[in-house]
Design an enzyme around this catalytic site. Structure first.
Site, PDB file in Angstrom:
ATOM      1  N   GLY A 644       4.242 -11.671   4.708  1.00 51.83           N
ATOM      2  CA  GLY A 644       2.806 -10.638   3.780  1.00 51.83           C
ATOM      3  C   GLY A 644       2.878  -9.797   2.285  1.00 51.83           C
ATOM      4  N   GLY A 646       1.842  -6.226   0.034  1.00 52.16           N
ATOM      5  CA  GLY A 646       0.930  -4.719  -1.213  1.00 52.16           C
ATOM      6  C   GLY A 646       1.160  -4.257  -1.959  1.00 52.16           C
ATOM      7  N   GLY A 647       0.479  -3.137  -1.561  1.00 57.45           N
ATOM      8  CA  GLY A 647       1.172  -2.405  -3.261  1.00 57.45           C
ATOM      9  C   GLY A 647       2.566  -2.920  -3.645  1.00 57.45           C
ATOM     10  CE1 TYR A 648       9.018  -0.071  -2.666  1.00 59.83           C
ATOM     11  CE2 TYR A 648       9.241  -2.068  -2.138  1.00 59.83           C
ATOM     12  CZ  TYR A 648       9.680  -0.924  -2.770  1.00 59.83           C
ATOM     13  OH  TYR A 648      10.996  -0.486  -2.605  1.00 59.83           O
ATOM     14  CB  VAL A 651       6.927  -8.278   3.287  1.00 59.27           C
ATOM     15  CG1 VAL A 651       7.706  -7.893   4.537  1.00 59.27           C
ATOM     16  CG2 VAL A 651       6.606  -6.954   3.260  1.00 59.27           C
ATOM     17  CG  ASP A 761      -0.412   5.701   3.213  1.00 59.23           C
ATOM     18  OD1 ASP A 761      -1.902   5.828   3.262  1.00 59.23           O
ATOM     19  OD2 ASP A 761      -0.166   4.755   2.759  1.00 59.23           O
TER      20      ASP A 761
END
Length: 959
Positions: A644, A646-648, A651, A761
């Site tokens: 995966g 995301g913005g961070y 993963v 969030d």
């Protein structure tokens, strides 16, 4: 002075300057090169340390320059190749510097980490360099209002993360590039939402390949070019489109019928082309508010009745389109209709314009040069301009004196916003030249410019408050020194173009802006992308700035400190003192180097384990992993182990030596802000333990690496299940259980954690499903501990995800536990509908509120309920679930339930559905089929008693 002494002193002072500087040498050298390219360098760009905070527009991270924002700084000259050496640069904004000219350097392609490039309103020339296609991280590319020439580089198609492409108002020519074999093209920009290519010299056909069903475009603006050929039918595949502008070209042939598939389009402008064939039936495009097909050569046709089906229509422009017959009375019953321009057609018969039933929204009906024989005015038309000049009715005896037959009738509608009044107590003039009274009657030097809407809109008075509030909210969010704004001189271009609006931004607490304040304000205005409700009223918006010359703090004098003066001062000093200073600086640097070395080898050095210090992480059970360990567990972070992103960051999946499966969240960009979120998530997850919260296994904290190690949750996110991406089908009872699990996790955070925690969030992407489809709340990067139990809220900067944000928190910046409750309510709507919170410009909360009818079965929401639930089956407690959802979504937080109340309500609903779930009610992914066939159902052991929220290890709460 002795030459040897002079050289020695220069060497000493240069060493001193370099010794105290924190900016990396390569970045400092690159900035020196940039300054050499500028005829006028930015004020305050002086001294040895750009990262020290005194250089306007420069932001750094760990001695590396990450941002240069210098809009409206009156820069002149060229952008030097040295820009390419700023390898850590993420944001570059030089907008509104008309003195910047020449080509964009080829070495711009070296900025591999650049995510935003904004050069609006400069004077750059020559072709856009092909190397721009190397900026793989680029999300925002805005080169509009320059003098770029040549072709659009096909390499832009390599920018797979690009969301905003704006090349408007240049001298670009040639065809629109699309992919061919190994050659990239714009059709590969699957994440792009904006193609703004208008006001250029693009030629050739619009390639059919440009449009496909994988695109997420909402705006396609190709107006005022030299395009020819047909409108490609493939345009009808881009179902998210909201604005289409092809006006001012040489397009020919019929309008494809596939356009009727674009049911989300709000503005469709095809005027001033050479289109022919029959007029298409667009009656299914119910959201259309602006339709302009004027000045084309359509076949003669009876006046279309489908115009009357466009219930949101505000402006209808069908000038010179060969329309015949009588206008149906129903057209003027449209509730939002304001402007109708049907001049230069063959319309005849009787005209009936009804204003009373419409609430007097109508402003203009222009039917000049038609064949209308009779006009029957109705009540409520006092403020409506009717133009019937050069019709049969106006040629009859005695009719020339009628207002609607007069040659003095205006050719354009009177603007209802042409005069925006100031408060009555404001002075007409200020004492100082160029000063202007603000809306608060304070004389100041405002930052001025023109605000342009890219789409063709009529701007009713009531929208000004929304626009003003949106601007002021943005200024306050970024703590900019703005007191107020005012608007003036709204104009609508005669040839289709944007609505132009004068904007004045007034300073707060002073007569003018300083360089830093103005730069930050201009940077915000050069990147306007508001999410107003409804968003179609405004965007996208452009700001064209005027020069500003009334700085409150003019720093020109700082540039006068020359090398000669430095040497003169040095001569007057003592050489011994200089050497002493040098020795002191050297010792200081050695100490800092030693400290940094220790920090690299001991990541806990700054994280004191003294539990009495609440400002540092209290790590309980979280294990520290080395980078080498995690590298081994993930097979060197191989692509096969990616699960995966995301913005961070990405993963990765991995396996510990004991066989435990783990998920590793690796930060893509290590920064101060990331570090704060990283610290917050470690602190929180190491202290909270609940079966409905994702467990933290450990972390890695090393130079340039920040990683969080979680338990592996095998069935992904709730969002993936609802969208069908994961292959898991959730029936109604399973959705109730997911809602219960997530609610229990939140209730634990609110009531049992010490101190209580507000998540901030909550969304379907942050709810994970384990092997038994139990819900687990994840991602605590934005969470806020709440230690002060005496207060009912904390004031904090608004953070979260659009669509889930509590409107009360958004407007007041007062964060409460009920803010999580609102977000949870949106999540419950997702469980019902499987729709995104904001989908195709519509907010699901508003849609459901509008559709609910409690007198009908399922509250009349059949059309909104996710079909995957199984509408043919009984949905126990569905109405109660909807009632609870809407209670969570109350506008006032005081009217919302607590998460503990939510848990009790959902438990009650599941008890009504039966204390034990049957295999038939637990449809999951294929991997669970064998389990469901066995005698022991995986969900049968879970109870729904009210104590379930306390079933895990808890920490006694203070509140």
């Amino acid at each position: 002075m002795d030459h040897t002494v002079r050289v020695l002193l220069l060497f000493v002072f240069n060493y001193l300057l370099a010794a105290v500087a924190e900016t990396a040498n390569e970045d400092y050298s690159a900035l020196q090169g940039l300054m050499n390219g500028f005829l006028k360098k930015p004020d305050s760009w002086d001294g040895p340390d750009p990262c020290g905070g005194s250089w306007i527009g420069i932001k750094c991270n760990d001695s590396r320059i990450t941002s240069i924002t210098l809009p409206s700084m009156n820069l002149k000259g060229r952008l030097a190749d040295d820009i390419g050496f700023l390898s850590e640069l993420q944001d570059l904004d030089l907008s509104y510097n008309r003195g910047l000219t020449g080509p964009l350097p080829q070495k711009i392609g070296n900025l591999k980490k650049l995510s935003s490039l904004s050069l609006v309103g400069c004077n750059f020339t020559d072709p856009i360099p092909d190397t721009i296609g190397q900026l793989q991280q680029l999300v925002f590319l805005s080169l509009n209002s320059n003098s770029f020439s040549g072709r659009i580089p096909p390499s832009i198609g390599n920018l797979s993360n690009l969301s905003w492409l704006d090349l408007t108002d240049n001298q670009l020519e040639g065809p629109i590039p699309v992919s061919s074999g190994t050659t990239p093209g714009l059709d590969k920009l699957y994440k792009a939402q904006h193609f703004h290519l208008g006001m250029n010299k693009l030629s050739g056909q619009i390639p059919p390949q440009l449009f496909n069903s994988e695109l997420t475009l909402i705006h396609v603006l190709l107006d005022q070019n030299q395009l020819s050929g047909n409108i490609p039918p493939t345009l009808g595949l881009v179902l998210d489109l909201e604005v289409v502008r092809f006006d001012g070209n040489s397009l020919s042939g019929s309008v494809p019928q596939s356009l009727k598939n674009l049911t989300n389009v709000q503005q469709l402008v095809l005027s001033n082309n050479k289109l022919s064939g029959p007029l298409p039936d667009l009656g299914e495009m119910k959201r259309l508010n602006y339709l302009d097909m004027s000045n084309n050569s359509f076949e003669s046709s009876e006046f279309p009745r489908w115009f009357s089906y466009l219930e949101n229509l505000v402006t209808l422009m069908m000038e010179n389109t060969n329309l015949e017959g009588q206008i149906p009375d129903s057209l003027f019953n449209l509730a939002s209709l304001q402007i109708v321009k049907l001049n230069d057609n063959k319309i005849n018969g009787t005209l009936v314009v009804n204003g009373t039933t419409r609430g007097n929204q109508l402003r203009l009906v222009n039917l000049q040069r038609n064949s209308i024989e009779k006009f029957v005015p109705q009540d409520g038309l006092q403020n409506v301009t009717i133009i019937l000049l050069d019709n049969h009715i106006c040629r009859e005896t005695g009719m020339a004196s009628k207002p609607y037959c007069s040659t003095s009738s205006p050719a354009q509608p009177p603007s209802s916003i042409s005069d925006i009044p100031q408060p009555s107590n404001c002075p007409e003039k200020c004492n100082e030249p160029d000063q202007i009274p603000s809306p608060k009657c304070i004389c100041a030097y405002p930052y001025q410019g023109t605000l342009k809407s890219r789409v063709l809109l009529n701007f009713p008075d009531q929208y000004f408050a929304k626009l003003e509030n949106g601007l002021m909210f943005s200024f306050r969010t970024y703590h900019l020194p703005v007191d107020s704004v005012s608007f003036s001189n709204p104009t609508e271009n005669l040839f289709p173009g944007p609505l132009n609006l004068g904007l004045k931004v007034f300073p707060s607490g002073q007569e003018g802006f300083n360089h830093t304040g103005l730069s930050n304000i201009a940077s915000l205005l050069s990147n306007l992308s508001y999410e107003f409700e409804p968003p179609e009223l405004f965007g996208p918006l452009d700001f064209v700035a005027e020069d500003y010359g009334h700085y409150e703090e003019n720093s020109k004098g700082r540039d006068s400190l020359s090398t000669a003066v430095i040497i003169g001062v040095a001569v007057c000093g003592s050489l011994l003192l200089v050497l002493a200073l040098l020795a002191g600086v050297y010792a200081f640097r050695q100490k800092k180097r030693a400290e940094r070395a220790i920090e690299r080898t001991d990541p806990f050095r700054s994280w004191d384990t003294n539990e009495r210090n609440s400002a540092i992480p209290q790590l309980k059970g979280a294990r520290h992993f080395s980078f080498q360990e995690l590298q081994k567990y993930t097979k060197n972070f191989s692509q096969d182990n990616e699960i995966g992103y995301g913005g961070y960051g990405k993963v990765y999946g991995g396996t510990l030596p004991n066989g435990q499966l783990i998920a590793i969240k690796r930060a893509q960009n290590v920064s101060l802000q990331r570090g704060l979120e990283f610290k917050a998530e470690i602190e929180l997850l190491s202290r909270v333990h609940h079966k409905n919260l994702v467990s933290l296994v450990g972390f890695c904290f090393e130079p340039d690496e920040q990683m969080l190690v979680y338990e592996y949750v095998p069935n992904g996110t709730l969002k993936d299940s609802l969208s069908g991406k994961s292959g898991i089908r959730l029936d109604w009872t399973r959705r109730l259980k997911v809602a219960l699990g997530a609610a229990r996790g939140l209730a634990y955070l609110h009531e049992l954690a010490d101190p209580p925690i507000i998540h901030r969030d909550i969304k379907s992407n942050n709810i994970l499903l384990d092997e038994r489809l139990n819900a687990k709340v994840s991602d605590f990067g934005l969470s806020k501990p709440w230690a002060d139990c005496e207060k009912d809220h904390m004031t904090t900067q608004v953070k979260g995800t659009l669509g889930y944000l509590d409107p009360e928190y958004y407007t007041s910046e007062h964060l409460t536990k009920k803010s999580d409750v609102y977000s949870f309510g949106v999540l419950m709507l997702e469980l019902i509908t499987a729709r995104k919170p904001i989908e195709r410009g519509q907010y699901i909360v508003k849609i459901v509120r509008k559709e609910i009818d409690k007198t009908k079965e399922l509250y009349g929401l059949h059309g909104l309920v996710d079909p995957a639930i199984g509408l043919s089956l009984t949905l126990p407690s569905f109405e109660k679930f909807v009632d609870l959802t809407m209670n969570c979504l109350e506008e006032s937080s005081t009217n919302r339930p607590t998460m503990t109340d939510v848990v009790r309500e959902i438990e009650s609903m599941l008890l009504q559905a039966g204390p034990n779930l049957t295999p038939e009610s637990a449809s999951t992914s294929v991997s669970f089929e064998d389990v469901s066939k066995g005698s022991h159902h995986p969900y049968s052991n879970e109870s729904f008693d009210s104590s379930a929220v306390n079933s895990s290890t808890t920490i006694k709460g203070k509140c």
